[in-house]
Design a protein around this motif. Structure first.
Motif, PDB file in Angstrom:
ATOM      1  N   GLU A   1      -0.651  -6.284   7.622  1.00 18.41           N
ATOM      2  CA  GLU A   1      -1.904  -5.732   7.035  1.00 18.41           C
ATOM      3  C   GLU A   1      -3.281  -6.345   7.641  1.00 18.41           C
ATOM      4  OE1 GLU A   1      -2.936  -4.297   2.356  1.00 18.41           O
ATOM      5  OE2 GLU A   1      -2.448  -6.164   2.876  1.00 18.41           O
TER       6      GLU A   1
ATOM      7  N   LYS B   1       3.852   1.659   5.399  1.00 19.18           N
ATOM      8  CA  LYS B   1       3.435   2.886   5.337  1.00 19.18           C
ATOM      9  C   LYS B   1       3.899   3.215   6.832  1.00 19.18           C
ATOM     10  CE  LYS B   1      -0.738   1.900   4.077  1.00 19.18           C
ATOM     11  NZ  LYS B   1      -2.163   1.798   3.752  1.00 19.18           N
TER      12      LYS B   1
ATOM     13  N   ASP C   1       3.002  -6.691  -1.114  1.00 18.37           N
ATOM     14  CA  ASP C   1       3.575  -6.159  -2.355  1.00 18.37           C
ATOM     15  C   ASP C   1       3.559  -4.732  -2.549  1.00 18.37           C
ATOM     16  OD1 ASP C   1       3.769  -8.715  -3.275  1.00 18.37           O
ATOM     17  OD2 ASP C   1       1.921  -8.710  -4.186  1.00 18.37           O
ATOM     18  N   GLN C   2       3.766  -3.970  -1.475  1.00 13.27           N
ATOM     19  CA  GLN C   2       3.719  -2.430  -1.513  1.00 13.27           C
ATOM     20  C   GLN C   2       5.029  -2.251  -0.099  1.00 13.27           C
ATOM     21  OE1 GLN C   2       0.058  -0.776  -0.548  1.00 13.27           O
ATOM     22  NE2 GLN C   2      -0.937  -1.599  -2.478  1.00 13.27           N
TER      23      GLN C   2
END
Length: 171
Positions: A80, A124, A120-121
């Motif tokens: 990220e 993508k 925590d996702q």
């Protein structure tokens, strides 16, 4: 002294002549591998698929490699906080395609995905590219010989870029 020099020159010439016959000596050992031989394309299997990518220097980390029905699926991961550069993603993709098609004979398709993994996702999808082996056999263009890799990849392969990626792509 001149006799020793003459003897040394004669011995050197004799030794050089004898060494020139070495390449013509054949081995009777069936397991012997010749030093100079043409590389044969690799037949990819589930057991050796990772070997193809082990020494490949990609900019983004390889998260997953899967071999299924003559297709390779490769997922690269960008964290990220790391900038995701489209040009670098294309370069990594083309490097993988070049390796897969130039070094193997049974890979028919390569599916590439660059994914961002937020904390925590779920990951993508940023870019997905698919490449099929061309019908006519030819040597793929070396990645270092492509001056405009972005335009080449976009014109030669199926590219899907997530709209979110365009908005947040690093300049």
């Amino acid at each position: 002294m001149p006799r020793n020099l003459l003897a040394a020159v004669m011995m050197s010439a004799l030794l050089a002549m004898l060494l020139s016959f070495l390449p013509s000596i054949r081995s009777n050992n069936p397991n012997a591998v010749p030093t100079f031989r043409q590389n044969q394309p690799l037949v990819l299997t589930k057991q050796n698929v990772v070997d193809l990518f082990t020494f490949l220097p990609t900019h983004y980390n390889i998260k997953r490699v899967k071999w299924e029905e003559q297709s390779i699926y490769v997922d690269l991961l960008v964290s990220e906080n790391q900038p995701a550069l489209l040009e670098q993603a294309y370069r990594d993709f083309y490097l993988l395609v070049h390796q897969a098609l130039a070094l193997t004979k049974n890979v028919q398709q390569l599916n590439f995905r660059l994914m961002e993994e937020p904390v925590d996702q779920p990951a993508k999808l940023l870019v997905a590219i698919s490449a099929k082996r061309p019908l006519q056999e030819g040597e793929p263009i070396d990645p270092n010989d492509l001056p405009a890799i972005k335009s080449y990849v976009e014109s030669s392969f199926q590219v899907r870029i997530d709209p979110f990626f365009h908005e947040n792509i690093s300049p």
